[in-house]
Design a protein around this motif. Structure first.
Motif, PDB file in Angstrom:
ATOM      1  N   VAL A 229      84.308  89.762  68.899  1.00  0.00           N
ATOM      2  CA  VAL A 229      84.798  90.351  67.639  1.00  0.00           C
ATOM      3  C   VAL A 229      83.903  89.903  66.481  1.00  0.00           C
ATOM      4  O   VAL A 229      83.531  90.709  65.631  1.00  0.00           O
ATOM      5  CB  VAL A 229      86.278  89.951  67.390  1.00  0.00           C
ATOM      6  CG1 VAL A 229      86.756  90.446  66.026  1.00  0.00           C
ATOM      7  CG2 VAL A 229      87.165  90.522  68.480  1.00  0.00           C
ATOM      8  N   GLN A 230      83.560  88.623  66.469  1.00  0.00           N
ATOM      9  CA  GLN A 230      82.678  88.118  65.404  1.00  0.00           C
ATOM     10  C   GLN A 230      81.360  88.879  65.375  1.00  0.00           C
ATOM     11  O   GLN A 230      80.874  89.290  64.313  1.00  0.00           O
ATOM     12  CB  GLN A 230      82.403  86.615  65.615  1.00  0.00           C
ATOM     13  CG  GLN A 230      83.574  85.735  65.228  1.00  0.00           C
ATOM     14  CD  GLN A 230      83.306  84.260  65.514  1.00  0.00           C
ATOM     15  OE1 GLN A 230      82.330  83.910  66.171  1.00  0.00           O
ATOM     16  NE2 GLN A 230      84.183  83.401  65.019  1.00  0.00           N
ATOM     17  N   LYS A 231      80.786  89.078  66.559  1.00  0.00           N
ATOM     18  CA  LYS A 231      79.469  89.734  66.654  1.00  0.00           C
ATOM     19  C   LYS A 231      79.549  91.192  66.212  1.00  0.00           C
ATOM     20  O   LYS A 231      78.706  91.674  65.444  1.00  0.00           O
ATOM     21  CB  LYS A 231      78.962  89.650  68.094  1.00  0.00           C
ATOM     22  CG  LYS A 231      77.444  89.763  68.221  1.00  0.00           C
ATOM     23  CD  LYS A 231      76.943  89.231  69.565  1.00  0.00           C
ATOM     24  CE  LYS A 231      77.458  90.115  70.712  1.00  0.00           C
ATOM     25  NZ  LYS A 231      77.187  89.539  72.036  1.00  0.00           N
ATOM     26  N   ALA A 232      80.593  91.886  66.669  1.00  0.00           N
ATOM     27  CA  ALA A 232      80.676  93.330  66.418  1.00  0.00           C
ATOM     28  C   ALA A 232      81.244  93.682  65.050  1.00  0.00           C
ATOM     29  O   ALA A 232      80.837  94.671  64.443  1.00  0.00           O
ATOM     30  CB  ALA A 232      81.517  93.982  67.516  1.00  0.00           C
ATOM     31  N   TYR A 233      82.201  92.879  64.545  1.00  0.00           N
ATOM     32  CA  TYR A 233      82.955  93.302  63.353  1.00  0.00           C
ATOM     33  C   TYR A 233      82.945  92.320  62.187  1.00  0.00           C
ATOM     34  O   TYR A 233      83.301  92.689  61.072  1.00  0.00           O
ATOM     35  CB  TYR A 233      84.412  93.601  63.724  1.00  0.00           C
ATOM     36  CG  TYR A 233      84.520  94.629  64.816  1.00  0.00           C
ATOM     37  CD1 TYR A 233      84.230  95.971  64.565  1.00  0.00           C
ATOM     38  CD2 TYR A 233      84.870  94.252  66.107  1.00  0.00           C
ATOM     39  CE1 TYR A 233      84.310  96.903  65.577  1.00  0.00           C
ATOM     40  CE2 TYR A 233      84.945  95.186  67.124  1.00  0.00           C
ATOM     41  CZ  TYR A 233      84.653  96.511  66.856  1.00  0.00           C
ATOM     42  OH  TYR A 233      84.710  97.437  67.859  1.00  0.00           O
ATOM     43  N   LEU A 234      82.601  91.074  62.444  1.00  0.00           N
ATOM     44  CA  LEU A 234      82.727  90.063  61.386  1.00  0.00           C
ATOM     45  C   LEU A 234      81.383  89.543  60.901  1.00  0.00           C
ATOM     46  O   LEU A 234      81.317  88.556  60.177  1.00  0.00           O
ATOM     47  CB  LEU A 234      83.618  88.882  61.857  1.00  0.00           C
ATOM     48  CG  LEU A 234      85.019  89.256  62.366  1.00  0.00           C
ATOM     49  CD1 LEU A 234      85.734  88.028  62.893  1.00  0.00           C
ATOM     50  CD2 LEU A 234      85.856  89.913  61.283  1.00  0.00           C
ATOM     51  N   GLY A 235      80.315  90.192  61.334  1.00  0.00           N
ATOM     52  CA  GLY A 235      78.983  89.789  60.895  1.00  0.00           C
ATOM     53  C   GLY A 235      78.588  88.399  61.387  1.00  0.00           C
ATOM     54  O   GLY A 235      77.779  87.711  60.788  1.00  0.00           O
TER      55      GLY A 235
END
Length: 236
Positions: A229-235
């Protein structure tokens, strides 16, 4: 208590399958968020909950009762209200008249004044601008008006479609503070949001949609710590 049950929902537009067998729940008193890229199927799901789309298969239960064959106005009167993407305020009507439009299905005229005051408490700027044409408000103020109008139907469940889209950062923070306040007052919220950071920071639980399927679910905190999620959506 489960308020909303989405069960194996599939939605198609012609040959294009926008949503593929999605299931999730929203419990009473929660903020639940659906996050995902554009075209993941988030808005299609909200429109189907509101009765504006019909699913290809699956079911949607609100307070234990199936709503997929109900007309949109029946769904509103049963306790679901949606704030659509892009705000859609009524130009040519005043701010007050726009707010009033949200209560058109209500019969309890006594409670009407109380609801107006609640809206003004959440959004003091709307009281200041109540006699102004809604079209003259800024983007952030129009978003507040659209939310205030939706609250006038006294929803048990509020559906929010991209409330921060196109807003200045100062308004985004304010809108999210108000969403939390609405929850504190007892309204359950299902939130679709491009700004995954803000959405997960206030959500009790979240679901990540990719190409019409749920791929990850968890609490807001769990999803914020999830490396995918961090990689795809949270920069991250």
């Amino acid at each position: 208590m489960t308020m909303l049950d989405v069960l194996d929902l599939s939605i198609s537009y012609g040959a294009i399958e926008a949503v593929k067998g999605v299931s999730f729940t929203v419990n009473e008193g929660e903020i639940v968020t659906l996050i995902g890229a554009n075209g993941a199927g988030k808005t299609s799901i909200l429109r189907t909950i509101s009765g504006l789309n019909r699913p290809k298969k699956g079911d949607i239960k609100f307070l234990g009762e199936s709503i997929i064959h109900k007309k949109p106005q029946k769904i509103v009167s049963s306790g679901i209200s949606q704030v659509p993407e892009g705000r859609h305020v009524f130009a040519g009507l005043t701010v007050y008249e726009n707010i009033e439009m949200g209560a058109f299905l209500r019969k309890d005229k006594q409670e009407f004044k109380k609801s107006i005051e609640t809206v003004y408490n959440h959004f003091p700027i709307l009281k200041e601008r109540k006699n102004q044409d809604a079209a003259t408000l800024s983007g952030g103020e129009q978003q507040m008006l659209a939310m205030g109008r939706a609250l006038m139907s006294k929803p048990k469940l509020l559906l929010l479609d991209e409330p921060s889209m196109g807003l200045a950062p100062i308004f985004i923070k304010e809108i999210f503070n108000i969403i939390e306040a609405i929850k504190e007052e007892g309204t359950t919220v299902l939130l679709i949001e491009q700004n995954a950071n803000m959405a997960l920071s206030i959500a009790d639980r979240g679901y990540v949609l990719e190409t019409g399927k749920i791929v990850i679910e968890g609490t807001g905190k769990e999803l914020m710590k999830n490396s995918e999620v961090q990689k795809a959506y949270l920069g991250g």
